[in-house]
Design a protein around this motif. Sequence first.
Motif, PDB file in Angstrom:
ATOM      1  N   ILE A 188       0.844  -1.193   0.000  1.00  0.00           N
ATOM      2  CA  ILE A 188       0.000   0.000   0.000  1.00  0.00           C
ATOM      3  C   ILE A 188       0.883   1.248   0.000  1.00  0.00           C
ATOM      4  O   ILE A 188       1.732   1.417   0.872  1.00  0.00           O
ATOM      5  CB  ILE A 188      -0.944   0.006   1.219  1.00  0.00           C
ATOM      6  N   ARG A 189       0.675   2.096  -0.985  1.00  0.00           N
ATOM      7  CA  ARG A 189       1.457   3.342  -1.079  1.00  0.00           C
ATOM      8  C   ARG A 189       0.933   4.414  -0.127  1.00  0.00           C
ATOM      9  O   ARG A 189       1.715   5.140   0.487  1.00  0.00           O
ATOM     10  CB  ARG A 189       1.428   3.881  -2.511  1.00  0.00           C
ATOM     11  N   GLU A 190      -0.382   4.543  -0.018  1.00  0.00           N
ATOM     12  CA  GLU A 190      -0.954   5.577   0.843  1.00  0.00           C
ATOM     13  C   GLU A 190      -2.376   5.181   1.208  1.00  0.00           C
ATOM     14  O   GLU A 190      -3.011   4.366   0.520  1.00  0.00           O
ATOM     15  CB  GLU A 190      -0.945   6.939   0.126  1.00  0.00           C
ATOM     16  N   ASN A 210       0.411  -2.132  -6.566  1.00  0.00           N
ATOM     17  CA  ASN A 210       0.052  -2.964  -7.717  1.00  0.00           C
ATOM     18  C   ASN A 210      -1.462  -3.182  -7.709  1.00  0.00           C
ATOM     19  O   ASN A 210      -1.992  -3.811  -6.791  1.00  0.00           O
ATOM     20  CB  ASN A 210       0.775  -4.308  -7.646  1.00  0.00           C
ATOM     21  N   PRO A 211      -2.183  -2.679  -8.704  1.00  0.00           N
ATOM     22  CA  PRO A 211      -3.648  -2.803  -8.726  1.00  0.00           C
ATOM     23  C   PRO A 211      -4.156  -4.241  -8.664  1.00  0.00           C
ATOM     24  O   PRO A 211      -5.270  -4.494  -8.193  1.00  0.00           O
ATOM     25  CB  PRO A 211      -4.030  -2.152 -10.062  1.00  0.00           C
ATOM     26  N   THR A 212      -3.349  -5.194  -9.109  1.00  0.00           N
ATOM     27  CA  THR A 212      -3.788  -6.589  -9.074  1.00  0.00           C
ATOM     28  C   THR A 212      -3.790  -7.163  -7.651  1.00  0.00           C
ATOM     29  O   THR A 212      -4.224  -8.298  -7.441  1.00  0.00           O
ATOM     30  CB  THR A 212      -2.880  -7.460  -9.959  1.00  0.00           C
ATOM     31  N   VAL A 217      -5.221  -7.610  -0.303  1.00  0.00           N
ATOM     32  CA  VAL A 217      -5.286  -6.511   0.658  1.00  0.00           C
ATOM     33  C   VAL A 217      -6.672  -6.450   1.309  1.00  0.00           C
ATOM     34  O   VAL A 217      -6.799  -6.298   2.534  1.00  0.00           O
ATOM     35  CB  VAL A 217      -4.945  -5.176  -0.037  1.00  0.00           C
ATOM     36  N   GLU A 218      -7.714  -6.565   0.515  1.00  0.00           N
ATOM     37  CA  GLU A 218      -9.074  -6.510   1.055  1.00  0.00           C
ATOM     38  C   GLU A 218      -9.335  -7.669   2.008  1.00  0.00           C
ATOM     39  O   GLU A 218      -9.963  -7.499   3.057  1.00  0.00           O
ATOM     40  CB  GLU A 218     -10.092  -6.515  -0.085  1.00  0.00           C
ATOM     41  N   PHE A 233     -10.525   1.218  -3.279  1.00  0.00           N
ATOM     42  CA  PHE A 233      -9.215   1.359  -3.904  1.00  0.00           C
ATOM     43  C   PHE A 233      -9.264   2.546  -4.875  1.00  0.00           C
ATOM     44  O   PHE A 233     -10.139   2.612  -5.748  1.00  0.00           O
ATOM     45  CB  PHE A 233      -8.825   0.072  -4.620  1.00  0.00           C
ATOM     46  N   VAL A 234      -8.323   3.471  -4.701  1.00  0.00           N
ATOM     47  CA  VAL A 234      -8.363   4.730  -5.444  1.00  0.00           C
ATOM     48  C   VAL A 234      -6.977   5.068  -6.002  1.00  0.00           C
ATOM     49  O   VAL A 234      -5.999   4.367  -5.741  1.00  0.00           O
ATOM     50  CB  VAL A 234      -8.844   5.886  -4.530  1.00  0.00           C
TER      51      VAL A 234
END
Length: 259
Positions: A188-190, A210-212, A217-218, A233-234
């Motif tokens: 997670i970046r932010e 990484n969007p994938t 994460v969820e 996710f944004v």
Amino acid sequence: NRKRLMINSFSESDLYETYSNLLKIRPYLVQGHPSSAYALATFIEKNNFKKRKYFKIFEPSGEMLTEKMVSTIESNLGCKVVNRYGNAEFGVMAHTDLKMPYNKLKIYDRGFYIEPCESSEMIVTGFTNKGMPLVRYNTGDIATVKEEADGNYIYDIQGRVHDVVMINGSPYATHYLMDYIDHKVGGIREFQVQLKDESTTPLLKIVLENPTDEPRVEELLTERWPNGLKIEFVNYEDLEKVGWRQKFRHVIDKRTKND
């Protein structure tokens, strides 16, 4: 010679566990967020635990000290609070000692210059950082900086505060969320938590490396706080800024408060 004293949340059960670990460790100096030490001190006071010298010195990091925090921590933990000021760009720049008031910090490093000011934003210029030279860098923190006969001092710093978020009925400081997201979840970046009203589940906005990685994460966050957070996710541009200087904050509180 170092031990990690964790506070998972500010719930009664987690604070009691931290209190028990503090008794086992018996440290000389404790360094950490003032909000955590304050929560532990008020927990001791609330439960009428024996007042004693749990350790000698408390040194804050990462957020602003207040007079109420200092008096509560010193009274209930039996220690002396020393204060310091610094940031990621210049490191630690000023410090108190055991005889100085918490709101008067002596500037002790010659690798930078803090401009004198009166209750305004602190401006710092670095002299030795050739890799990333910063000239008249605006820290965004408010203070009074004075050049005095025995040195230069920072007075009455106003700045960083770590918010507290209620998740499933338990209060969590944002630095705990940061630690959990960075070390337990990762990728997670932010992040940013948005509070809309007392009855609405807090919204956790996440910018992923990484969007994938969304499913993993969820799953981890839902496992840690079932039904306690709504996850979205944004991109970076979807995170909100606050205040007249449009600065980033990890918690955006949109709740209507009745004065």
